[in-house]
Design a protein around this motif. Sequence first.
Motif, PDB file in Angstrom:
ATOM      1  N   PHE A 104       0.817  -1.212   0.000  1.00  0.00           N
ATOM      2  CA  PHE A 104       0.000   0.000   0.000  1.00  0.00           C
ATOM      3  C   PHE A 104       0.855   1.269   0.000  1.00  0.00           C
ATOM      4  CE2 PHE A 104      -1.590   3.244   3.045  1.00  0.00           C
ATOM      5  CZ  PHE A 104      -2.619   3.782   2.278  1.00  0.00           C
ATOM      6  N   ILE A 105       1.989   1.231   0.701  1.00  0.00           N
ATOM      7  CA  ILE A 105       2.803   2.442   0.859  1.00  0.00           C
ATOM      8  C   ILE A 105       3.287   3.001  -0.477  1.00  0.00           C
ATOM      9  CG2 ILE A 105       4.955   3.356   1.833  1.00  0.00           C
ATOM     10  CD1 ILE A 105       4.497   1.445   4.218  1.00  0.00           C
ATOM     11  N   PRO A 106       3.957   2.214  -1.350  1.00  0.00           N
ATOM     12  CA  PRO A 106       4.374   2.803  -2.631  1.00  0.00           C
ATOM     13  C   PRO A 106       3.194   3.208  -3.499  1.00  0.00           C
ATOM     14  CG  PRO A 106       4.773   0.429  -2.610  1.00  0.00           C
ATOM     15  CD  PRO A 106       4.446   0.830  -1.211  1.00  0.00           C
ATOM     16  N   MET A 107       2.057   2.492  -3.382  1.00  0.00           N
ATOM     17  CA  MET A 107       0.878   2.885  -4.154  1.00  0.00           C
ATOM     18  C   MET A 107       0.407   4.276  -3.745  1.00  0.00           C
ATOM     19  SD  MET A 107      -0.039   0.558  -6.370  1.00  0.00           S
ATOM     20  CE  MET A 107       1.730   0.488  -6.666  1.00  0.00           C
ATOM     21  N   LEU A 108       0.374   4.545  -2.440  1.00  0.00           N
ATOM     22  CA  LEU A 108      -0.064   5.854  -1.962  1.00  0.00           C
ATOM     23  C   LEU A 108       0.911   6.944  -2.386  1.00  0.00           C
ATOM     24  CD1 LEU A 108      -2.093   7.469  -0.266  1.00  0.00           C
ATOM     25  CD2 LEU A 108      -0.641   7.034   1.734  1.00  0.00           C
ATOM     26  N   LEU A 109       2.215   6.667  -2.254  1.00  0.00           N
ATOM     27  CA  LEU A 109       3.223   7.662  -2.628  1.00  0.00           C
ATOM     28  C   LEU A 109       3.160   7.976  -4.121  1.00  0.00           C
ATOM     29  CD1 LEU A 109       6.281   6.403  -0.536  1.00  0.00           C
ATOM     30  CD2 LEU A 109       4.730   8.306  -0.010  1.00  0.00           C
ATOM     31  N   VAL A 110       2.991   6.938  -4.943  1.00  0.00           N
ATOM     32  CA  VAL A 110       2.876   7.147  -6.380  1.00  0.00           C
ATOM     33  C   VAL A 110       1.592   7.900  -6.704  1.00  0.00           C
ATOM     34  CG1 VAL A 110       2.541   5.970  -8.590  1.00  0.00           C
ATOM     35  CG2 VAL A 110       4.316   5.193  -7.016  1.00  0.00           C
ATOM     36  N   ALA A 111       0.515   7.595  -5.981  1.00  0.00           N
ATOM     37  CA  ALA A 111      -0.758   8.274  -6.214  1.00  0.00           C
ATOM     38  C   ALA A 111      -0.629   9.778  -5.976  1.00  0.00           C
ATOM     39  CB  ALA A 111      -1.845   7.689  -5.323  1.00  0.00           C
ATOM     40  N   PHE A 112       0.198  10.171  -5.001  1.00  0.00           N
ATOM     41  CA  PHE A 112       0.442  11.597  -4.774  1.00  0.00           C
ATOM     42  C   PHE A 112       1.077  12.229  -6.015  1.00  0.00           C
ATOM     43  CE2 PHE A 112       0.705  10.719   0.021  1.00  0.00           C
ATOM     44  CZ  PHE A 112      -0.588  11.184   0.229  1.00  0.00           C
ATOM     45  N   GLY A 113       2.048  11.529  -6.614  1.00  0.00           N
ATOM     46  CA  GLY A 113       2.675  12.042  -7.828  1.00  0.00           C
ATOM     47  C   GLY A 113       1.694  12.141  -8.982  1.00  0.00           C
ATOM     48  N   TYR A 114       0.847  11.124  -9.128  1.00  0.00           N
ATOM     49  CA  TYR A 114      -0.193  11.147 -10.163  1.00  0.00           C
ATOM     50  C   TYR A 114      -1.104  12.365  -9.974  1.00  0.00           C
ATOM     51  CZ  TYR A 114       0.237   6.559 -12.504  1.00  0.00           C
ATOM     52  OH  TYR A 114       0.633   5.501 -13.279  1.00  0.00           O
ATOM     53  N   ARG A 115      -1.456  12.622  -8.725  1.00  0.00           N
ATOM     54  CA  ARG A 115      -2.350  13.749  -8.443  1.00  0.00           C
ATOM     55  C   ARG A 115      -1.735  15.065  -8.891  1.00  0.00           C
ATOM     56  NH1 ARG A 115      -3.557  15.192  -2.284  1.00  0.00           N
ATOM     57  NH2 ARG A 115      -1.375  15.856  -2.486  1.00  0.00           N
ATOM     58  N   GLU A 116      -0.436  15.250  -8.621  1.00  0.00           N
ATOM     59  CA  GLU A 116       0.224  16.498  -9.010  1.00  0.00           C
ATOM     60  C   GLU A 116       0.324  16.617 -10.532  1.00  0.00           C
ATOM     61  OE1 GLU A 116       0.972  18.898  -6.734  1.00  0.00           O
ATOM     62  OE2 GLU A 116      -0.098  17.485  -5.444  1.00  0.00           O
ATOM     63  N   LEU A 117       0.637  15.514 -11.200  1.00  0.00           N
ATOM     64  CA  LEU A 117       0.705  15.536 -12.657  1.00  0.00           C
ATOM     65  C   LEU A 117      -0.654  15.845 -13.270  1.00  0.00           C
ATOM     66  CD1 LEU A 117       3.030  12.454 -13.284  1.00  0.00           C
ATOM     67  CD2 LEU A 117       3.535  14.820 -13.932  1.00  0.00           C
ATOM     68  N   ASN A 118      -1.688  15.255 -12.705  1.00  0.00           N
ATOM     69  CA  ASN A 118      -3.025  15.500 -13.236  1.00  0.00           C
ATOM     70  C   ASN A 118      -3.452  16.944 -13.033  1.00  0.00           C
ATOM     71  OD1 ASN A 118      -5.791  14.314 -14.168  1.00  0.00           O
ATOM     72  ND2 ASN A 118      -6.268  15.484 -12.341  1.00  0.00           N
ATOM     73  N   LYS A 119      -3.070  17.513 -11.908  1.00  0.00           N
ATOM     74  CA  LYS A 119      -3.408  18.915 -11.645  1.00  0.00           C
ATOM     75  C   LYS A 119      -2.753  19.827 -12.671  1.00  0.00           C
ATOM     76  CE  LYS A 119      -3.216  22.453  -8.014  1.00  0.00           C
ATOM     77  NZ  LYS A 119      -2.746  22.758  -6.635  1.00  0.00           N
ATOM     78  N   ALA A 120      -1.515  19.498 -13.044  1.00  0.00           N
ATOM     79  CA  ALA A 120      -0.787  20.320 -14.019  1.00  0.00           C
ATOM     80  C   ALA A 120      -1.170  20.000 -15.456  1.00  0.00           C
ATOM     81  CB  ALA A 120       0.721  20.126 -13.828  1.00  0.00           C
ATOM     82  N   MET A 121      -1.478  18.712 -15.734  1.00  0.00           N
ATOM     83  CA  MET A 121      -1.748  18.272 -17.104  1.00  0.00           C
ATOM     84  C   MET A 121      -2.894  17.265 -17.127  1.00  0.00           C
ATOM     85  SD  MET A 121       2.171  17.627 -18.440  1.00  0.00           S
ATOM     86  CE  MET A 121       2.634  16.626 -17.002  1.00  0.00           C
ATOM     87  N   PRO A 122      -4.142  17.727 -16.999  1.00  0.00           N
ATOM     88  CA  PRO A 122      -5.271  16.781 -17.019  1.00  0.00           C
ATOM     89  C   PRO A 122      -5.520  16.236 -18.419  1.00  0.00           C
ATOM     90  CG  PRO A 122      -6.080  19.044 -16.904  1.00  0.00           C
ATOM     91  CD  PRO A 122      -4.583  19.121 -16.802  1.00  0.00           C
ATOM     92  N   ASP A 123      -4.891  15.116 -18.731  1.00  0.00           N
ATOM     93  CA  ASP A 123      -4.990  14.525 -20.061  1.00  0.00           C
ATOM     94  C   ASP A 123      -5.301  13.039 -19.922  1.00  0.00           C
ATOM     95  OD1 ASP A 123      -4.039  15.195 -23.117  1.00  0.00           O
ATOM     96  OD2 ASP A 123      -3.592  13.118 -22.567  1.00  0.00           O
ATOM     97  N   SER A 124      -6.208  12.525 -20.732  1.00  0.00           N
ATOM     98  CA  SER A 124      -6.640  11.134 -20.610  1.00  0.00           C
ATOM     99  C   SER A 124      -5.522  10.134 -20.912  1.00  0.00           C
ATOM    100  CB  SER A 124      -7.828  10.858 -21.537  1.00  0.00           C
ATOM    101  OG  SER A 124      -7.448  11.001 -22.895  1.00  0.00           O
ATOM    102  N   GLY A 125      -4.432  10.591 -21.517  1.00  0.00           N
ATOM    103  CA  GLY A 125      -3.309   9.701 -21.794  1.00  0.00           C
ATOM    104  C   GLY A 125      -2.501   9.361 -20.563  1.00  0.00           C
TER     105      GLY A 125
END
Length: 517
Positions: A65-86
Motif C-alpha cells: 500500500f505504501i508505494p501505491m499511496l506515494l505514487v498516487a500523490f505524484g499522479y495527483r500532481e501531474l493531473n493537476k498540471a496536465m489533465p490529459d486522458s493519456g
Amino acid sequence: MSVNTKGKTGGKLSKKGLSAGSVGLLGAVVIGISCIAPAYTLTGALGPTVSQVGAQVPAIFLVGFIPMLLVAFGYRELNKAMPDSGTSFTWGTRAFGPWIGWMSGWGLVVATVVVLSNLAGIAVEFFYLLLSQLFNNPAIADLSRNTLVNVVTCLIFMAIATTVSYRDMQTTQRIQYWLVGFQLIVFLGFGATALVRAYNGTAVHATPVQLDWFNPLATSSFAAFTAGVSLSLFVYWGWDVTLTMNEETTDSGRTPGRAAITTVVVIVSIYLFVTVGSMAFAGLGDTGIGLGNPDIQENVFFALSGPVLGPLAMLMSLAILSSSAASLQSTFVSPARTLLAMGHYGALPKKFATISPRFYTPSYATLVSALGASIFYAFMRVVSEKVLWDTVETLGAMICFYYGLTAFAAVWYFRRQWFNSVRDFFFKLAAPGIGGLTLLILLVMTLRESIDPDYGSGSQLFGLGLVFVLTLVLILSGVVIMIISYFRNPDFFRGATISKSEANLDEEAVPVLNLDA
C-alpha cells in the motif's frame, strides 16, 4: 459511424472529444473501486499470497500500500498540471520525451490486458459455481474446467462488457453503483461475520489476531517477501483509472486526484478487514479450510463462504461474480483512453483516435482492447490453467514498470518546483521519488527471483520461470512495436504532436490544456 479527432496539436495538450463533466467525485471513486474489484482481487490473490508469506499477509498488504499511496500523490500532481486522458503516456512524454512516454503507455495497456484476462477467468469460474449452487449440482461447477466451454463463456462476458464500455460514461456509472454497492455489502458482511464468529467460539478454527501478522520482518525469507509484495501490488492495481477519466470528470484538475487517493485508502481498509477476519476464522493450517491448504488457495472464498455465511453462502459467489463483471467493464476505461491519446498525438495510427459521435467514447480503442484481451485469455487458457496464476505475478512486474516510470515523470517534470515549499518538496519530489524507487527495486527483485522455474506456478520455458519470460516478452514486444511506430508515425517522435516540457516555477501560469485544438 465514428469520427476522428484532430491529430496534430502543435506539441501542446488538447482534448480528444470525450464527454466533459460527466463524472463526479463519487462516480470516479466508485469506478476506481470497481476497477480494483476488491472481492474478485482478494479471491485471486489471498491464496497465492498466503502460500508465499504465511501469517504476514496483512503486513505485506500494508507494505504494498505504501508505494501505491506515494505514487498516487505524484499522479495527483501531474493531473493537476496536465489533465490529459493519456496519463502515463502523456506525462511520460512531457517529462522524458516520446520514447519513454510511449513505453509508459504500453506498460499501462499491457497491464490492463493481463488483468482483463484474469477478470474473465474469475467471472467464468464463479458463474458456473453460482449455477451449481442454485441447482444443487456440483457437476455444473466442473464446466469451467472444460477449455472450450470456458473460453466461449469468457468471450461472451467480454462482449457484454465491451458493449457497456462502448456506451456513455453515465451508463457505466449507473451499472457500477449497483454492482460495487452489492459486492461491498456482501464482502464487508463476510469479514464482520468471520470476526464475530472467531471471537464467540463458533469459528471452524478460531485464531486470535496477532500483532506479528502486521510485521513484514517476520516473513520467512527474502524471496517470499519479494513474491508477496509483487502479489500485493496486484491487489491495488486499478486506482489510476480515476485519472484516465480526467477529461470526463467535473473539475478535471482536482477531482481525479482526490478520487485516486480516496480509492487507495478505502481499498487497503477493506483488504485488511476481510483478510484479518478470514485468518481469524479459518487459521493458516494446510488442511480443511485453513488458508495454508494448497487445495483451496485458488479459490479461498468459495471454500470459506459456507462455513462463515451458512445458508447465505451463495451471496459470496454472486458478489465475486458481480465484482469481476463490474471490473471487467470498468477496466476497459484505462486502455481505451490511453490508446485514444496515443492515436490522438500520433504515437499510434490515427484510427485509435476515433470517437463515437453518439456516446463520446473511444470506440475503436475500446474494441481493440477487447480483442487483445480476448485473444490473450484464450491463448493462455489453452496453454495451461496454471498460466493464469503466473499472469498475476507478471502483472505485479508490469505495475512496477509503468507506475514507476510515471512516478519518476512527476519528479522530473516538477524539478524546478522541488524547493518552493514543504508541500512541493513532499508531493513533487519525496513521495513520487520514494514510491518510484521502491517500485523499481521491486521490479528488479521480481525479475531476478522469477528466473527460477519454481517461481509462481512452477511453469517454465527453456529452463526459465514463466513469470520472467512473460514479463520480458510483454516489455520487449512493446519495444518492437515502438520501433515500427517510429518509422510509421515520425511526427510524434520528433515532438511535433506533443512536445517535451517542464513545469515552470509558477505552475498556474502554464497553459496545460489547449481547449481549442
